[in-house]
Design a protein around this motif. Structure first.
Motif, PDB file in Angstrom:
ATOM      1  N   HIS A   1      26.993  42.434  37.811  1.00 57.16           N
ATOM      2  CA  HIS A   1      28.006  42.162  38.836  1.00 57.16           C
ATOM      3  C   HIS A   1      29.267  42.998  38.670  1.00 57.16           C
ATOM      4  O   HIS A   1      30.019  43.171  39.624  1.00 57.16           O
ATOM      5  CB  HIS A   1      28.390  40.687  38.824  1.00 57.16           C
ATOM      6  CG  HIS A   1      27.262  39.776  39.194  1.00 57.16           C
ATOM      7  ND1 HIS A   1      26.708  39.759  40.448  1.00 57.16           N
ATOM      8  CD2 HIS A   1      26.561  38.873  38.463  1.00 57.16           C
ATOM      9  CE1 HIS A   1      25.729  38.866  40.487  1.00 57.16           C
ATOM     10  NE2 HIS A   1      25.605  38.330  39.300  1.00 57.16           N
ATOM     11  N   VAL A   2      29.545  43.449  37.452  1.00 56.85           N
ATOM     12  CA  VAL A   2      30.808  44.150  37.218  1.00 56.85           C
ATOM     13  C   VAL A   2      30.578  45.621  36.866  1.00 56.85           C
ATOM     14  O   VAL A   2      31.102  46.509  37.529  1.00 56.85           O
ATOM     15  CB  VAL A   2      31.631  43.461  36.100  1.00 56.85           C
ATOM     16  CG1 VAL A   2      32.994  44.127  35.965  1.00 56.85           C
ATOM     17  CG2 VAL A   2      31.796  41.974  36.391  1.00 56.85           C
TER      18      VAL A   2
ATOM     19  N   GLY B   1      35.388  38.431  34.571  1.00 55.91           N
ATOM     20  CA  GLY B   1      33.979  38.076  34.652  1.00 55.91           C
ATOM     21  C   GLY B   1      33.587  37.158  33.507  1.00 55.91           C
ATOM     22  O   GLY B   1      32.888  36.163  33.705  1.00 55.91           O
TER      23      GLY B   1
ATOM     24  N   LEU C   1      31.377  33.682  41.982  1.00 62.10           N
ATOM     25  CA  LEU C   1      30.948  34.438  40.798  1.00 62.10           C
ATOM     26  C   LEU C   1      30.636  33.511  39.626  1.00 62.10           C
ATOM     27  O   LEU C   1      31.465  32.686  39.236  1.00 62.10           O
ATOM     28  CB  LEU C   1      32.061  35.409  40.393  1.00 62.10           C
ATOM     29  CG  LEU C   1      31.676  36.480  39.394  1.00 62.10           C
ATOM     30  CD1 LEU C   1      30.784  37.509  40.052  1.00 62.10           C
ATOM     31  CD2 LEU C   1      32.924  37.144  38.843  1.00 62.10           C
TER      32      LEU C   1
ATOM     33  N   PRO D   1      28.026  47.931  39.552  1.00 68.94           N
ATOM     34  CA  PRO D   1      28.670  48.224  40.851  1.00 68.94           C
ATOM     35  C   PRO D   1      29.957  49.018  40.691  1.00 68.94           C
ATOM     36  O   PRO D   1      30.284  49.860  41.526  1.00 68.94           O
ATOM     37  CB  PRO D   1      28.961  46.844  41.450  1.00 68.94           C
ATOM     38  CG  PRO D   1      28.385  45.837  40.552  1.00 68.94           C
ATOM     39  CD  PRO D   1      27.892  46.485  39.317  1.00 68.94           C
ATOM     40  N   GLY D   2      30.652  48.776  39.581  1.00 66.62           N
ATOM     41  CA  GLY D   2      31.902  49.498  39.345  1.00 66.62           C
ATOM     42  C   GLY D   2      31.658  50.965  39.022  1.00 66.62           C
ATOM     43  O   GLY D   2      32.500  51.827  39.296  1.00 66.62           O
TER      44      GLY D   2
ATOM     45  N   LEU E   1      30.253  34.677  33.270  1.00 71.89           N
ATOM     46  CA  LEU E   1      29.156  35.630  33.399  1.00 71.89           C
ATOM     47  C   LEU E   1      28.595  35.936  32.012  1.00 71.89           C
ATOM     48  O   LEU E   1      29.333  36.146  31.066  1.00 71.89           O
ATOM     49  CB  LEU E   1      29.634  36.927  34.044  1.00 71.89           C
ATOM     50  CG  LEU E   1      29.972  36.884  35.533  1.00 71.89           C
ATOM     51  CD1 LEU E   1      30.302  38.278  36.025  1.00 71.89           C
ATOM     52  CD2 LEU E   1      28.821  36.311  36.339  1.00 71.89           C
TER      53      LEU E   1
ATOM     54  N   LEU F   1      38.820  43.383  34.756  1.00 77.35           N
ATOM     55  CA  LEU F   1      37.752  42.807  35.572  1.00 77.35           C
ATOM     56  C   LEU F   1      36.653  42.243  34.679  1.00 77.35           C
ATOM     57  O   LEU F   1      36.083  41.194  34.970  1.00 77.35           O
ATOM     58  CB  LEU F   1      37.175  43.862  36.521  1.00 77.35           C
ATOM     59  CG  LEU F   1      38.090  44.322  37.647  1.00 77.35           C
ATOM     60  CD1 LEU F   1      37.383  45.334  38.526  1.00 77.35           C
ATOM     61  CD2 LEU F   1      38.545  43.139  38.499  1.00 77.35           C
TER      62      LEU F   1
ATOM     63  N   TRP G   1      34.029  45.189  44.914  1.00 80.13           N
ATOM     64  CA  TRP G   1      32.751  45.493  45.577  1.00 80.13           C
ATOM     65  C   TRP G   1      32.024  44.234  46.025  1.00 80.13           C
ATOM     66  O   TRP G   1      30.885  44.319  46.458  1.00 80.13           O
ATOM     67  CB  TRP G   1      31.852  46.313  44.666  1.00 80.13           C
ATOM     68  CG  TRP G   1      31.849  45.831  43.258  1.00 80.13           C
ATOM     69  CD1 TRP G   1      31.094  44.834  42.727  1.00 80.13           C
ATOM     70  CD2 TRP G   1      32.662  46.319  42.197  1.00 80.13           C
ATOM     71  NE1 TRP G   1      31.390  44.671  41.413  1.00 80.13           N
ATOM     72  CE2 TRP G   1      32.342  45.573  41.050  1.00 80.13           C
ATOM     73  CE3 TRP G   1      33.642  47.327  42.105  1.00 80.13           C
ATOM     74  CZ2 TRP G   1      32.963  45.786  39.824  1.00 80.13           C
ATOM     75  CZ3 TRP G   1      34.245  47.530  40.893  1.00 80.13           C
ATOM     76  CH2 TRP G   1      33.904  46.768  39.769  1.00 80.13           C
ATOM     77  N   LYS G   2      32.658  43.100  45.895  1.00 81.09           N
ATOM     78  CA  LYS G   2      32.024  41.877  46.395  1.00 81.09           C
ATOM     79  C   LYS G   2      32.924  41.260  47.447  1.00 81.09           C
ATOM     80  O   LYS G   2      34.149  41.198  47.246  1.00 81.09           O
ATOM     81  CB  LYS G   2      31.823  40.880  45.250  1.00 81.09           C
ATOM     82  CG  LYS G   2      30.674  41.243  44.340  1.00 81.09           C
ATOM     83  CD  LYS G   2      30.441  40.138  43.328  1.00 81.09           C
ATOM     84  CE  LYS G   2      29.365  40.506  42.334  1.00 81.09           C
ATOM     85  NZ  LYS G   2      28.035  40.551  42.968  1.00 81.09           N
TER      86      LYS G   2
ATOM     87  N   ILE H   1      35.386  51.359  33.724  1.00 78.75           N
ATOM     88  CA  ILE H   1      35.528  50.031  34.339  1.00 78.75           C
ATOM     89  C   ILE H   1      36.818  49.380  33.843  1.00 78.75           C
ATOM     90  O   ILE H   1      37.131  49.429  32.660  1.00 78.75           O
ATOM     91  CB  ILE H   1      34.334  49.129  33.952  1.00 78.75           C
ATOM     92  CG1 ILE H   1      33.033  49.712  34.454  1.00 78.75           C
ATOM     93  CG2 ILE H   1      34.533  47.703  34.444  1.00 78.75           C
ATOM     94  CD1 ILE H   1      32.766  49.462  35.892  1.00 78.75           C
TER      95      ILE H   1
ATOM     96  N   LEU I   1      36.671  41.293  42.170  1.00 81.58           N
ATOM     97  CA  LEU I   1      35.791  42.457  42.101  1.00 81.58           C
ATOM     98  C   LEU I   1      35.803  43.127  43.472  1.00 81.58           C
ATOM     99  O   LEU I   1      35.373  42.520  44.458  1.00 81.58           O
ATOM    100  CB  LEU I   1      34.369  42.028  41.742  1.00 81.58           C
ATOM    101  CG  LEU I   1      34.217  41.302  40.402  1.00 81.58           C
ATOM    102  CD1 LEU I   1      32.778  40.852  40.203  1.00 81.58           C
ATOM    103  CD2 LEU I   1      34.662  42.186  39.258  1.00 81.58           C
TER     104      LEU I   1
END
Lengths: 279, 244
Positions: A191-192, A178, B91, A195-196, A183, A174, B82-83, A170, B80
């Motif tokens: 969320h990071v 986040g 976010l 999915p990554g 986050l 990012l 993927w969003k 990852i 991101l």
């Protein structure tokens, strides 16, 4: 006083014309050509069988195989045994994928997890897991457990290795973004990180599927009373090469379908990837 | 953290190995000011910004007073992939209707038509506008911009300058932009700081009215002064001075 005349300088630029290759439509005949040689091979095989060059004990004729496949389908025998095999793969895969994913997340997210989990996983991974069959028979007998267990074991490693690499790969920037936008640790994972890591996880799943069918083939040699492997072994005892080939074809079709299913899932789940995004 | 929307930094020292990047740095940013931070590469501009953003922990002997919420726009958009865009903007928002707030913020940066787009399909300028919306939607009291336009082409950058000024006027956060572009600093900021040897070496007020025009005669001397502070001697600066 000399006036510098700003004479326009004409640059003789070579005319850049876009030479477009004539868009010749290649008719789909070329596409069919790919299937021509397999077809010829099958026809030759059929001819050889009919001429008595290939004994049915060695290999049944294609027409015989088709007829047997039809009979097995009508009698329900094929579907029943297919269902048994599918169930073994599904349960084994579910266990293996869950175990691989949990281990990868544990070892990918924490240093402690990596120290505890990664070393034994890397060691076990080098072991050809099919060599564990004798031990599995001793431990679990000859019922369903060793068969499902073998599938589960074989699928754990490809999931683990790929997902772990995905989590560790990852982009730190990012993660930082986040964090800066508030986050929590769980939010970062949800969320990071997950999915990554999903693209790698899905690659792992495709490998796992391949391994799952391989494990199944081996597992179903262990005293099976149902399943495609049973069908094949039973046919061997009666020298029914036609049924054996039907079994092999079913293995191939199941494997291909499973792979196609994952690829379909990939297209939906990874729609965000620039290579897949239609502009 | 105080309620005062200004920034106060006292005695901030940051050292990486032998290299002392920030050396007992003191700086105050008044509430609602637009401040540009210049410095040669490696002068600690980004280190200061990261400390203010809370991305790097401040040493115990430093006093850092930063208003919350704080938002950052990085040099890269850092969306991101993927969003979809609106989810990137929303976010981490604790809001019953995050989509509506994201829509409003994206509307402000002129991206209403890309709400559901994947970040991978955005142009560089669009992505950076989305990053700006993601910062804005939090209604920050302190907006930190880390060379946000460095990777954009000249035309897009000009448009982004106008946008950032509009947003700053509307929302009035204290704004700190890190840049290496003297003209950008003069175009945007009320005050330009130059970081050197770990401290604020130059602190310049920019009194020009907005919108500013780089051809404004007030620009030249300020630019020359800042460039000198950055160690660049500009031959053009001599030409500007009357010789006879």
């Amino acid at each position: 006083m000399s006036v510098m005349s700003a004479a326009p300088i004409r640059l003789a630029l070579p005319a850049v014309t876009q030479v477009r290759a004539p868009a010749r439509r290649r008719f789909s005949l070329a596409g069919y050509r790919r299937f021509l040689s397999p077809l010829v091979l099958v026809l030759l095989w059929q001819a050889a069988s009919m001429a008595g060059l290939v004994s049915p004990r060695v290999l049944a004729a294609p027409t015989t195989i088709l007829a047997s496949a039809w009979d097995l389908l009508i009698s329900g025998e094929l579907l029943y045994n297919m269902a048994v095999s599918l169930q073994r793969v599904a349960i084994g895969l579910a266990i293996g994928v869950s175990a691989g994913a949990v281990l990868a997340v544990a070892s990918g997210l924490t240093r402690l997890g990596e120290d505890v989990v990664d070393a034994p996983m890397q060691m076990l991974r080098t072991l050809p897991f099919l060599a564990l069959v004798p031990l599995f028979i001793l431990w679990f007998g000859i019922g369903e457990v060793p068969k499902i267990g073998l599938v589960a074991l074989g699928t754990t490693f490809p999931i683990y290795i790929n997902l772990f690499a995905g989590i560790r790969g990852i982009e730190p920037k990012l993660l930082e973004a986040g964090r800066v936008f508030g986050l929590s640790r769980w939010g970062l994972i949800r969320h990071v990180i997950l999915p990554g890591a999903l693209p790698s996880g899905l690659v792992g799943l495709r490998y796992a599927l391949g391994t799952a069918w391989l494990s199944l083939v081996v597992a179903e040699q262990i005293n099976a009373t149902a399943g495609i492997g049973y069908l094949i072994n039973d046919a061997r005892d009666f020298l029914r090469t036609d049924v054996i080939v039907v079994g092999l074809m079913v293995y191939a079709i199941l494997g291909l379908s499973a792979d196609a299913l994952v690829r379909l899932g990939e297209r939906r789940l990874l729609a965000w990837r620039p290579t897949l995004v239609g502009r | 953290m105080s309620n005062n929307a200004g920034v106060s930094v006292r005695n901030l020292t940051r050292q990486f190995g032998e290299n002392r990047v920030l050396d007992a740095l003191d700086v105050e940013l008044e509430p609602g000011a637009f401040v540009a931070l210049l410095g040669r590469s490696g002068s600690g501009k980004t280190t200061l910004l990261r400390t203010l953003a809370g991305l790097d922990a401040a040493p115990a002997d430093a006093q850092i007073d930063v208003p919350t919420p704080t938002a950052v726009v990085f040099q890269e958009p850092r969306l991101l992939p993927w969003k979809p865009v609106w989810q990137n903007v929303a976010l981490g928002l604790a809001d019953p209707n995050p989509r509506r707030r994201a829509e409003a913020a994206l509307g402000e940066v002129g991206l209403s038509h890309r709400l559901d787009a994947w970040p991978g399909t955005l142009s560089g300028g669009e992505a950076q506008r989305a990053a700006l919306a993601r910062a804005l939607v939090r209604q920050p009291k302190l907006l930190l911009l880390d060379e946000p336009f460095a990777a954009l082409d000249a035309l897009t950058r000009m448009k982004m300058h106008g946008l950032v000024l509009d947003l700053w006027r509307t929302h009035a956060p204290t704004t700190l932009i890190v840049t290496h572009d003297v003209d950008e600093a003069l175009l945007l900021a009320d005050r330009v700081l130059v970081l050197e040897h770990g401290r604020i070496a130059t602190d310049l007020r920019v009194g020009m009215d907005r919108p500013r025009d780089p051809t404004n005669p007030g620009f030249g001397p300020l630019r020359a002064k800042l460039l000198r502070a950055l160690g660049v001697e500009l031959p053009a600066a001599r030409v500007l001075e009357p010789s006879a």
